[in-house]
Design an enzyme around this catalytic site. Structure first.
Site, PDB file in Angstrom:
ATOM      1  N   ARG A   1       0.513  -1.354  -0.088  1.00  0.00           N
ATOM      2  CA  ARG A   1       0.179   0.178  -0.422  1.00  0.00           C
ATOM      3  C   ARG A   1       0.816   1.317  -0.853  1.00  0.00           C
ATOM      4  NH1 ARG A   1      -2.953   3.039   4.513  1.00  0.00           N
ATOM      5  NH2 ARG A   1      -4.118   4.717   3.245  1.00  0.00           N
TER       6      ARG A   1
ATOM      7  N   HIS B   1      -2.948  10.869   0.615  1.00  0.00           N
ATOM      8  CA  HIS B   1      -2.038  11.147   2.012  1.00  0.00           C
ATOM      9  C   HIS B   1      -1.532  11.749   2.315  1.00  0.00           C
ATOM     10  CE1 HIS B   1      -0.843   7.329   4.724  1.00  0.00           C
ATOM     11  NE2 HIS B   1      -0.914   8.417   5.472  1.00  0.00           N
TER      12      HIS B   1
ATOM     13  N   ASN C   1      -8.302   1.214   9.287  1.00  0.00           N
ATOM     14  CA  ASN C   1      -7.730   1.382  10.124  1.00  0.00           C
ATOM     15  C   ASN C   1      -7.815   1.872  11.468  1.00  0.00           C
ATOM     16  OD1 ASN C   1      -6.149   2.351   7.936  1.00  0.00           O
ATOM     17  ND2 ASN C   1      -5.281   4.484   7.773  1.00  0.00           N
TER      18      ASN C   1
ATOM     19  N   GLU D   1      -4.209  -0.411   7.700  1.00  0.00           N
ATOM     20  CA  GLU D   1      -3.024   0.001   8.849  1.00  0.00           C
ATOM     21  C   GLU D   1      -3.296  -0.589   9.714  1.00  0.00           C
ATOM     22  OE1 GLU D   1      -2.101   4.203   9.312  1.00  0.00           O
ATOM     23  OE2 GLU D   1      -2.477   4.095   7.109  1.00  0.00           O
TER      24      GLU D   1
HETATM   25  C1  NOJ Z   1      -2.336   7.011  10.150  1.00  0.00           C
HETATM   26  C2  NOJ Z   1      -1.708   7.371   8.736  1.00  0.00           C
HETATM   27  O1  NOJ Z   1      -2.313   6.739   8.096  1.00  0.00           O
HETATM   28  C3  NOJ Z   1       0.150   7.314   8.775  1.00  0.00           C
HETATM   29  O2  NOJ Z   1      -0.026   8.122   7.839  1.00  0.00           O
HETATM   30  C4  NOJ Z   1       0.389   7.091  10.273  1.00  0.00           C
HETATM   31  O3  NOJ Z   1       1.745   7.754   9.612  1.00  0.00           O
HETATM   32  C5  NOJ Z   1      -0.210   6.199  11.138  1.00  0.00           C
HETATM   33  N1  NOJ Z   1      -1.149   6.412  11.023  1.00  0.00           N
HETATM   34  C6  NOJ Z   1      -0.008   6.244  12.622  1.00  0.00           C
HETATM   35  O4  NOJ Z   1      -0.109   7.029  13.731  1.00  0.00           O
END
Ligand code: NOJ
Length: 443
Positions: free
Chosen positions: A78, A122, A292, A352
């Site tokens: 990803r 992002h 996530n 995530e």
């Molecule tokens: C959420 C985000 O999508 C990512 O950019 C970030 O580094 C991680 N979680 C950890 O906080």
């Protein structure tokens, strides 16, 4: 009993995730300035005012980084494409070097048998558009759709999945109401507009992608497990409120075409004029859903704070380097709740999950046993939700590499691969070896 690879279907996809600004090195290859560059340059916002100018220098070292995925037996990667790398001013002139780079990157994934899972936003809002109001500007959804078209024309034939937006809550609420992410505003009116425009950009992006014949489209939303800080009914109500304005804020419009009553209480008066007309496009069907999940947060009522009148309180569970309470049961609860409440049988991917842990000093293999335990416990939670009927098709660890953790700079390390930010040398940690050995144990 820990779960094994064999507990998951053969075609279940395992991957790792990253994001453009956090790893590429945004000063390379003609990328434009983003609102993270300007936010980081403003004193007090980011630890040591660090930014993504060099990051992991993935722009030049992506072959080496993708080899870690291939050698580890991962199925998918990803990644995100940066709006400001593709269109340095956000609109108009295209940066051909940026398109060439993403072309090479996607080909390099395919050459390693990795399925590219692309995220379109992002968090690299081009500064030129941020200066015009960014997510608050009424035209931002169309600007976004135009960027989507440019990048998709170039790599859309080879990506296997596309997500429009990563973590809409962070883009809008954390960035415009809580002020801890770019653009750093603390203003409920800005936040309401950003919430709605992010959703509108998702919808407009979906429409454009469908017109171009793209398939396998979704969005990646961040969630947290929520508990009250005490049994006091006012704290219980505060936790319920947080659940509604965090976990449901985007899902309700996306899947039911309306905002929750709790969201309307705070944001309703400030939504952009004519917002109702956008709800049909916002709630068009998707092909998959990205989840996530990292932690449990606890909340208490606080009258001294204007809406939503709540504050986070500390809990007793073990915490990661971020101070986040580790709570794998929250992931099985979440996946079952999402299935029942919103997504039904639509495939879900854990896009995530991971933990930050300080640089270990246990020799050259960085003995992060805590991270491997975190991963195993969360995989067991995913498995449990599948037994309970949730349709989960993949899991991505965040993150492949230690990288730029936004307002926390380079201090918080989420990677399976350690990065020395002086030499940029990569070293796999214990968790990389443990996870990849686990992935290989298929018979
Ligand atoms: C959420 C985000 O999508 C990512 O950019 C970030 O580094 C991680 N979680 C950890 O906080």
């Amino acid at each position: 009993m820990p779960v094994t690879r064999k507990d998951f279907p053969k075609d279940f996809l395992f991957g790792a995730a990253t994001a453009a600004y956090q790893i590429e090195g945004h000063s390379f290859g003609g990328a434009g300035s983003t609102h993270w560059d300007t936010y980081a340059a403003t004193p007090g916002n980011v630890i040591r005012a660090e930014d993504g100018a060099i990051a992991c220098d993935h722009y030049h070292r992506y072959e080496e980084d993708l080899d870690f995925l291939k050698d580890g037996g991962f199925d998918t990667y990803r990644f995100s494409t940066s709006w400001a790398r593709v269109l340095p001013e956000g609109r108009g002139q295209v940066n051909e070097a940026g398109l060439d780079y993403y072309d090479r990157l996607v080909d390099a994934m395919l050459a390693r048998d990795l399925k590219p899972n692309q995220t379109l936003y992002h968090w690299e809002m081009p500064s030129a558009l941020a200066d015009l109001g960014g997510w608050e500007h009424p035209d931002v959804a169309d600007w976004f759709a135009d960027y989507v078209e440019v990048i998709t024309k170039r790599i859309g034939d080879r990506v296997s999945k596309i997500a429009t937006i990563n973590e809409p809550w962070c883009v809008s609420v954390l960035g415009h109401f809580i002020g801890r992410h770019a653009p750093g505003k603390v203003d409920v009116r800005s936040a309401a507009r950003a919430v709605h425009h992010v959703l509108k950009a998702h919808g407009r992006g979906m429409t454009r992608l469908r017109e171009m014949g793209q398939k396998d489209l979704g969005i990646v939303v961040n969630y947290e497990a929520v508990k009250p800080g005490s049994d006091d009914p006012r704290d219980v109500a505060a936790a319920n409120r947080q659940h509604a304005i965090m976990n449901q804020l985007f899902m309700h419009p996306l899947f039911k075409g309306e905002y929750t009553a709790d969201a309307m209480e705070g944001y309703g008066p400030h939504l952009p004029k004519g917002w109702q007309d956008d709800m049909a496009e916002i709630s068009q069907p998707m092909d998959w859903h990205g989840v996530n999940y990292y932690m449990l947060n606890r909340f208490a009522h606080d009258d001294t704070i204007p809406w939503p009148s709540l504050k986070q309180v500390e809990g007793p569970l073990p915490k990661t380097q971020m101070g986040w309470e580790i709570y794998p049961d929250g992931l099985s609860w979440l996946l079952t709740w999402l299935k029942d409440e919103y997504v039904g049988d639509l495939p879900m991917f854990i896009t995530e999950n991971g933990m930050a842990w300080p640089e270990a000093d246990t020799g050259s293999n960085f003995g992060d046993t805590e991270r491997w335990k975190y991963i195993q416990d969360h995989l067991a939670a995913v498995r449990q939700s599948m037994i309970d009927g949730a349709n989960i098709e993949g899991f991505y660890y965040w993150s492949l590499l230690d990288n730029y953790e936004w307002a926390f700079g380079y201090e918080k390390r989420f990677g399976l691969i350690h990065v020395d930010f002086d030499s940029l040398k990569r070293t796999p940690k214990h968790s990389y070896y443990a996870l990849t050995e686990w992935l290989r144990a298929t018979d």
